[in-house]
Enzyme design. Structure first.
Site, PDB file in Angstrom:
ATOM      1  CB  CYS A 128      -0.935   0.014   1.199  1.00 33.64           C
ATOM      2  SG  CYS A 128      -1.957  -1.445   1.310  1.00 33.64           S
ATOM      3  CG  HIS A 268      -3.379   3.213   2.876  1.00 39.22           C
ATOM      4  ND1 HIS A 268      -3.727   2.953   1.573  1.00 39.22           N
ATOM      5  CD2 HIS A 268      -3.421   2.016   3.521  1.00 39.22           C
ATOM      6  CE1 HIS A 268      -3.963   1.664   1.436  1.00 39.22           C
ATOM      7  NE2 HIS A 268      -3.803   1.076   2.604  1.00 39.22           N
ATOM      8  CG  ASN A 298      -6.563  -1.199   1.625  1.00 40.31           C
ATOM      9  OD1 ASN A 298      -5.928  -0.683   0.715  1.00 40.31           O
ATOM     10  ND2 ASN A 298      -5.990  -1.694   2.700  1.00 40.31           N
TER      11      ASN A 298
HETATM   12  C1  LIG Z   1      -9.990  -6.178  10.162  1.00 45.82           C
HETATM   13  C2  LIG Z   1     -10.608  -5.180  11.143  1.00 45.82           C
HETATM   14  C3  LIG Z   1     -11.655  -4.358  10.420  1.00 45.82           C
HETATM   15  C4  LIG Z   1     -11.277  -5.951  12.260  1.00 45.82           C
HETATM   16  O1  LIG Z   1     -11.799  -5.037  13.167  1.00 45.82           O
HETATM   17  P1  LIG Z   1     -11.625  -5.293  14.723  1.00 45.82           P
HETATM   18  O2  LIG Z   1     -12.314  -4.238  15.469  1.00 45.82           O
HETATM   19  O3  LIG Z   1     -10.169  -5.500  14.973  1.00 45.82           O
HETATM   20  O4  LIG Z   1     -12.442  -6.585  14.842  1.00 45.82           O
HETATM   21  P2  LIG Z   1     -12.194  -7.735  15.812  1.00 45.82           P
HETATM   22  O5  LIG Z   1     -10.902  -8.441  15.552  1.00 45.82           O
HETATM   23  O6  LIG Z   1     -12.464  -7.226  17.163  1.00 45.82           O
HETATM   24  O7  LIG Z   1     -13.379  -8.634  15.291  1.00 45.82           O
HETATM   25  C5  LIG Z   1     -13.808  -9.572  16.062  1.00 45.82           C
HETATM   26  C6  LIG Z   1     -14.934 -10.396  15.516  1.00 45.82           C
HETATM   27  O8  LIG Z   1     -15.513  -9.941  14.291  1.00 45.82           O
HETATM   28  C7  LIG Z   1     -15.610 -11.045  13.418  1.00 45.82           C
HETATM   29  N1  LIG Z   1     -15.553 -10.580  12.047  1.00 45.82           N
HETATM   30  C8  LIG Z   1     -14.463 -10.394  11.255  1.00 45.82           C
HETATM   31  N2  LIG Z   1     -14.855  -9.983  10.049  1.00 45.82           N
HETATM   32  C9  LIG Z   1     -16.183  -9.893  10.061  1.00 45.82           C
HETATM   33  C10 LIG Z   1     -17.127  -9.513   9.110  1.00 45.82           C
HETATM   34  N3  LIG Z   1     -16.789  -9.141   7.872  1.00 45.82           N
HETATM   35  N4  LIG Z   1     -18.428  -9.511   9.471  1.00 45.82           N
HETATM   36  C11 LIG Z   1     -18.814  -9.895  10.688  1.00 45.82           C
HETATM   37  N5  LIG Z   1     -17.947 -10.264  11.642  1.00 45.82           N
HETATM   38  C12 LIG Z   1     -16.645 -10.278  11.322  1.00 45.82           C
HETATM   39  C13 LIG Z   1     -14.420 -11.891  13.757  1.00 45.82           C
HETATM   40  O9  LIG Z   1     -14.632 -13.230  13.362  1.00 45.82           O
HETATM   41  C14 LIG Z   1     -14.391 -11.766  15.253  1.00 45.82           C
HETATM   42  O10 LIG Z   1     -15.316 -12.666  15.809  1.00 45.82           O
HETATM   43  P3  LIG Z   1     -14.967 -13.437  17.169  1.00 45.82           P
HETATM   44  O11 LIG Z   1     -14.703 -12.378  18.201  1.00 45.82           O
HETATM   45  O12 LIG Z   1     -16.202 -14.214  17.386  1.00 45.82           O
HETATM   46  O13 LIG Z   1     -13.759 -14.221  16.842  1.00 45.82           O
HETATM   47  C15 LIG Z   1      -9.521  -4.247  11.729  1.00 45.82           C
HETATM   48  O14 LIG Z   1      -8.713  -4.975  12.594  1.00 45.82           O
HETATM   49  C16 LIG Z   1      -8.694  -3.601  10.691  1.00 45.82           C
HETATM   50  O15 LIG Z   1      -9.159  -2.838   9.877  1.00 45.82           O
HETATM   51  N6  LIG Z   1      -7.365  -3.824  10.707  1.00 45.82           N
HETATM   52  C17 LIG Z   1      -6.469  -3.214   9.772  1.00 45.82           C
HETATM   53  C18 LIG Z   1      -6.609  -3.886   8.447  1.00 45.82           C
HETATM   54  C19 LIG Z   1      -5.951  -3.129   7.355  1.00 45.82           C
HETATM   55  O16 LIG Z   1      -6.175  -1.975   7.201  1.00 45.82           O
HETATM   56  N7  LIG Z   1      -5.152  -3.810   6.560  1.00 45.82           N
HETATM   57  C20 LIG Z   1      -4.509  -3.254   5.446  1.00 45.82           C
HETATM   58  C21 LIG Z   1      -3.422  -2.349   5.873  1.00 45.82           C
HETATM   59  S1  LIG Z   1      -2.684  -1.623   4.507  1.00 45.82           S
END
Ligand SMILES: CC(C)(COP(=O)(O)OP(=O)(O)OC[C@H]1O[C@@H](n2cnc3c(N)ncnc32)[C@H](O)[C@@H]1OP(=O)(O)O)[C@@H](O)C(=O)NCCC(=O)NCCS
Length: 341
Positions: A128, A268, A298
């Site tokens: 990215c 980003h 993204n």
């Molecule tokens: C991926 C992301 C959105 C997850 O958000 P979060 O607040 O960390 O979410 P959590 O890890 O607390 O999610 C927990 C729960 O949501 C669930 N979950 C994940 N994706 C889901 C979706 N699309 N829909 C519903 N539930 C979902 C998970 O299974 C998890 O369930 P569990 O607690 O029963 O195991 C976030 O971590 C994120 O954006 N990270 C950065 C990613 C990124 O930008 N990457 C590229 C960088 S260049």
């Protein structure tokens, strides 16, 4: 006595020249995949995706539409704005993690599609962060007077490496391309500074393990899903905020400015909560922060390039304004640029 050769770099009065972005352009594929569409594909909800990420929809390339096709369309729009013909382009850099194929480079395919037959062409892989890495590299050639006109494109068909059965990742990404023409422009400072960084201790947070020399494609590697993008979302989130804030502050410190001097911050576009956290720690106002994540998700290397094009089209940036670009990606990599528009 006649010298045996001429050293083209031996001018002792050499002085670098500034490098400006003289044109921008972007392209996203026609097909839109909404959160409601995703609800039919994996166990998720519009409410979850919107509240956790800010993304409402993303664009998905057609089966026969490749990264080079999107890159070429974005490039042609940037060339039009800059008033540059294909013949004038000396260098084509394409930043991507989803090249059409391992080789030849997507940059070579773009060179052919736009007809930039004089240009050198290569791909750059900084995930990215690729577009910012790309403009810094291109700037070196303009500053040193090696080249006059460079094309930098960030382009991705992330839909080709996303596991559409994995709700943790498939809701986050989209396809598209953004491009910039870089040239010297009289009476403009252009790119004032570009910060780039990397931390390979955290390479495992975001990767696609299969398809390279470490893990060539086999029936087993395909069956194990090694050719899909994988990510530790929570750790990536924390690292993204810290790295983006630190890179942005470094870039502003180098220019001896604070955030109040910046007209537009283009981060980003990965997650609204990352953008909010970065904005808050930089003390940027909501008016300063440019966001188009809800429409595209993204798009990795294309993300800030598309956002920059849209910010210019929306007249959020005028000639002479200071713009701050700040990015983060797999590697881990990060970057920030301060530009006098
Ligand atoms: C991926 C992301 C959105 C997850 O958000 P979060 O607040 O960390 O979410 P959590 O890890 O607390 O999610 C927990 C729960 O949501 C669930 N979950 C994940 N994706 C889901 C979706 N699309 N829909 C519903 N539930 C979902 C998970 O299974 C998890 O369930 P569990 O607690 O029963 O195991 C976030 O971590 C994120 O954006 N990270 C950065 C990613 C990124 O930008 N990457 C590229 C960088 S260049």
């Amino acid at each position: 006595m006649k010298a045996k050769f001429k050293n083209p770099r031996a001018k002792h009065d050499f002085q670098g020249r500034s490098c400006s972005i003289t044109g921008v352009g972007s392209y996203v594929p026609e097909k839109i995949l909404t959160n409601a569409d995703l609800e039919k594909m994996v166990e998720t909800s519009d409410e979850w995706i919107t509240s956790r990420t800010g993304i409402k929809e993303r664009h998905i390339a057609a089966k026969d539409e490749f990264t080079s096709d999107m890159a070429a369309k974005a490039a042609q729009r940037a060339m039009k704005m800059a008033g540059v013909s294909a013949e004038q382009i000396d260098l084509v850099i394409v930043a991507t993690i989803t090249p059409d194929m391992p080789f030849p480079s997507t940059a070579c395919l773009v060179q052919q599609k736009i007809g930039a037959r004089r240009a050198a062409a290569f791909d750059l892989e900084a995930a990215c962060s690729g577009f910012i890495y790309g403009i810094e590299i291109a700037q070196q050639f303009i500053m040193s007077r090696t080249y006059d006109t460079a094309l930098v494109v960030g382009a991705e068909k992330l839909s080709s490496i996303v596991d559409w059965t994995d709700r943790n990742t498939c809701v986050l990404f989209g396809d598209g391309a953004g491009a910039a023409i870089l040239q010297h422009r009289e009476n403009s400072n252009g790119l004032l500074t570009v910060v780039m960084g990397a931390d390979s201790n955290k390479a495992g947070l975001l990767s696609m393990p299969g398809g390279g020399s470490a893990c060539p494609a086999t029936p087993e590697s395909v069956a194990s899903g090694l050719h899909f993008l994988r990510m530790d979302g929570k750790e990536t989130f924390k690292n993204a905020v810290n790295a983006m804030v630190s890179a942005a502050n470094d870039a502003m410190r180098r220019c001896d400015i604070d955030i109040t001097k910046i007209k537009c911050v283009i981060p980003h576009q990965a997650n609204q909560r990352i953008i909010d956290a970065v904005g808050e720690r930089l003390k940027a106002t909501p008016e300063q922060l440019f966001v188009n994540l809800h429409k595209y998700g993204n798009t990795s290397a294309a993300s800030v390039a598309i956002a920059l094009d849209e910010a210019v089209a929306a007249k959020k940036i005028q000639r002479g304004d200071l713009v701050l670009l700040v990015v983060f990606g797999a590697g881990l990599t990060w970057g920030a640029a301060v530009i006098e528009w």
